[in-house]
Scaffold this motif. Structure first.
Motif, short mmCIF file in Angstrom:
data_model
loop_
_atom_site.label_atom_id
_atom_site.label_comp_id
_atom_site.label_asym_id
_atom_site.label_seq_id
_atom_site.Cartn_x
_atom_site.Cartn_y
_atom_site.Cartn_z
N LEU A 17 0.81 -1.21 0.00
CA LEU A 17 0.00 0.00 0.00
C LEU A 17 0.85 1.27 0.00
CD1 LEU A 17 -3.01 0.99 0.25
CD2 LEU A 17 -2.54 1.19 2.71
N THR A 18 0.42 2.22 -0.81
CA THR A 18 0.99 3.57 -0.79
C THR A 18 0.00 4.50 -0.09
OG1 THR A 18 2.21 3.25 -2.86
CG2 THR A 18 1.74 5.52 -2.21
N VAL A 19 0.51 5.31 0.82
CA VAL A 19 -0.29 6.31 1.51
C VAL A 19 0.02 7.67 0.89
CG1 VAL A 19 -0.75 7.45 3.72
CG2 VAL A 19 -0.34 4.98 3.65
N ILE A 20 -0.98 8.28 0.27
CA ILE A 20 -0.87 9.63 -0.28
C ILE A 20 -1.53 10.55 0.73
CG2 ILE A 20 -1.43 11.15 -2.20
CD1 ILE A 20 -1.71 8.62 -3.96
N ALA A 21 -0.75 11.36 1.43
CA ALA A 21 -1.33 12.10 2.55
C ALA A 21 -0.63 13.43 2.77
CB ALA A 21 -1.26 11.25 3.83
N GLY A 22 -1.37 14.33 3.40
CA GLY A 22 -0.85 15.65 3.72
C GLY A 22 -2.03 16.59 3.99
N PRO A 23 -1.76 17.85 4.21
CA PRO A 23 -2.85 18.80 4.45
C PRO A 23 -3.60 19.12 3.17
CG PRO A 23 -0.77 19.96 4.31
CD PRO A 23 -0.45 18.50 4.23
N CYS A 24 -4.80 19.65 3.32
CA CYS A 24 -5.57 20.02 2.14
C CYS A 24 -4.82 21.08 1.34
CB CYS A 24 -6.95 20.54 2.56
SG CYS A 24 -7.96 21.09 1.17
N GLN A 25 -4.45 22.17 1.99
CA GLN A 25 -3.70 23.21 1.30
C GLN A 25 -2.44 23.56 2.06
OE1 GLN A 25 -4.94 27.66 2.06
NE2 GLN A 25 -6.80 26.54 1.49
N LEU A 26 -1.44 23.98 1.31
CA LEU A 26 -0.19 24.41 1.92
C LEU A 26 -0.41 25.69 2.72
CD1 LEU A 26 2.14 23.74 -1.12
CD2 LEU A 26 2.24 22.53 1.07
N GLU A 27 0.16 25.72 3.92
CA GLU A 27 0.04 26.90 4.78
C GLU A 27 1.38 27.62 4.95
OE1 GLU A 27 -2.17 26.00 8.39
OE2 GLU A 27 -3.17 24.34 7.34
N SER A 28 2.46 26.85 5.09
CA SER A 28 3.80 27.41 5.20
C SER A 28 4.79 26.27 5.01
CB SER A 28 4.02 28.05 6.57
OG SER A 28 4.08 27.06 7.59
N ALA A 36 4.77 16.36 6.94
CA ALA A 36 5.47 15.35 6.14
C ALA A 36 6.36 14.48 7.01
CB ALA A 36 6.28 16.02 5.04
N GLY A 37 7.04 15.08 7.96
CA GLY A 37 7.94 14.32 8.84
C GLY A 37 7.20 13.29 9.66
N LYS A 38 6.07 13.70 10.23
CA LYS A 38 5.29 12.77 11.06
C LYS A 38 4.69 11.65 10.22
CE LYS A 38 4.26 16.10 14.73
NZ LYS A 38 5.10 15.39 15.72
N LEU A 39 4.24 11.97 9.02
CA LEU A 39 3.67 10.94 8.16
C LEU A 39 4.74 9.98 7.65
CD1 LEU A 39 1.15 13.11 6.09
CD2 LEU A 39 0.59 11.42 7.85
N LYS A 40 5.89 10.50 7.29
CA LYS A 40 6.99 9.64 6.82
C LYS A 40 7.40 8.67 7.93
CE LYS A 40 10.44 8.70 3.85
NZ LYS A 40 11.36 7.86 4.60
N GLU A 41 7.50 9.17 9.15
CA GLU A 41 7.86 8.32 10.28
C GLU A 41 6.82 7.22 10.49
OE1 GLU A 41 8.82 8.74 15.09
OE2 GLU A 41 8.28 10.51 13.89
N PHE A 50 5.04 6.15 0.92
CA PHE A 50 4.48 7.46 1.26
C PHE A 50 4.71 8.47 0.15
CE2 PHE A 50 5.34 11.61 3.60
CZ PHE A 50 4.00 12.00 3.60
N VAL A 51 3.61 9.15 -0.22
CA VAL A 51 3.65 10.30 -1.12
C VAL A 51 3.04 11.47 -0.37
CG1 VAL A 51 2.75 11.30 -3.27
CG2 VAL A 51 3.45 8.89 -3.22
N PHE A 52 3.75 12.61 -0.35
CA PHE A 52 3.21 13.80 0.31
C PHE A 52 2.35 14.58 -0.68
CE2 PHE A 52 3.42 18.35 1.43
CZ PHE A 52 2.94 18.28 2.74
N LYS A 53 1.14 14.97 -0.22
CA LYS A 53 0.25 15.75 -1.07
C LYS A 53 -0.14 17.04 -0.36
CE LYS A 53 -3.52 16.52 -1.06
NZ LYS A 53 -4.25 17.76 -0.52
N ALA A 54 -0.28 18.09 -1.16
CA ALA A 54 -0.83 19.36 -0.66
C ALA A 54 -1.06 20.25 -1.88
CB ALA A 54 0.11 20.04 0.32
#
Length: 277
Positions: A17-28, A36-41, A50-54
């Motif tokens: 499984l690949t998890v594509i995850a992150g916040p809806c929109q970039l804030e900073s 990204a760090g917490k999700l990667k861990e 893991f793929v980071f999305k925003a």
């Protein structure tokens, strides 16, 4: 069954499984790096890809007053920073043919929003970048309608395609997710993704903004992953109720490690006993 290699990952319906995850929109930049760090861990701990999305721009906000994001130039810089820091692929939405060209020079996966999934020029522009293209199935389409969408991107010579289920319009301000659509879209041969958080949206449900039922997002994720799919798409935030967009359907960041661990258990069972349609 096609497998897609993206920046060190191999994504496919019969791959882990690949998890594509992150916040809806970039804030900073700092906020993106933190998430990204917490999700990667969390993904590394249980063997999930893991793929980071925003999104740098939320172009289809319910209200004109809705916050749209950092903009394309600053947003792409933030995404590059995440990829350089954590060594993960990055995904973002595009909304015009011109954006396909600009973002295609930077990110690993271009995402076609559901409302734009039949726009021929958009699909051709995305395909012509040579980057992977994740197409969200429109709320107004049947799963088999995606066959024609796939053909448009394939016509560019690009076969790095992912297909995402994100719910179907079901009356006013409501969506329903039909799990039969996942194996049906998989019959195209391409990796299938379940968007667990947007499928529990209540579009325009708060009048000036979209509502949602985040408590059901893990339900959607578990149900879909148990069928044997390539990836699950989840939006997450440390404080969803104060996020600039899609807060009602985003999962709390603190809950993501346990959810990802659970999903990997379902994924292993599903991949060991694949469904035959």
């Amino acid at each position: 069954m096609k497998k897609i290699d993206i920046n060190g990952l191999t994504i496919g319906n019969d791959c882990p499984l690949t998890v594509i995850a992150g916040p809806c929109q970039l804030e900073s930049a700092d906020h993106a790096q933190m998430i990204a760090g917490k999700l990667k861990e969390a993904c590394d701990a249980v063997g999930a890809q893991f793929v980071f999305k925003a999104s740098y721009d939320k172009a289809n906000r319910t209200s004109l007053s809705g916050k749209r994001g950092l903009g394309i130039d600053k947003g792409l810089d933030v995404l590059v920073g995440v990829r350089d820091t954590f060594g993960v692929p990055v995904l973002t939405d595009v909304h015009t043919e011109a954006q396909c060209i600009v973002a295609g020079d930077v990110v690993d996966i271009l995402q076609i929003p559901a409302f734009l999934c039949r726009q021929t020029d958009m699909l051709l522009a995305a395909g012509n970048t040579g980057k992977a293209v994740n197409i969200k199935k429109g709320q107004f389409l049947a799963p088999w309608d995606m066959d024609n969408v796939v053909s448009k991107v394939e016509s560019t010579g690009n076969d790095k395609i992912l297909l995402t289920e994100r719910g179907t319009s079901f009356g006013y301000n409501a969506l329903v997710a039909d799990m039969r659509g996942l194996p049906r879209m998989a019959q195209t041969g391409y990796p299938v993704v379940m968007d667990a958080t947007h499928s529990v949206q209540q579009p325009g449900g708060q009048g000036g903004s979209t509502g949602g039922q985040r408590e059901f997002a893990p339900v959607m994720a578990r149900a879909a992953v148990s069928l044997g799919i390539a990836a699950v798409f989840i939006e997450t935030h440390e404080d969803p109720d104060n996020a600039p967009s899609d807060g009602p359907n985003m999962i709390y960041l603190k809950d993501m490690p346990q959810l990802i661990d659970t999903l990997m258990g379902f994924d292993k069972l599903a991949k060991a006993n694949p469904i035959r349609i």
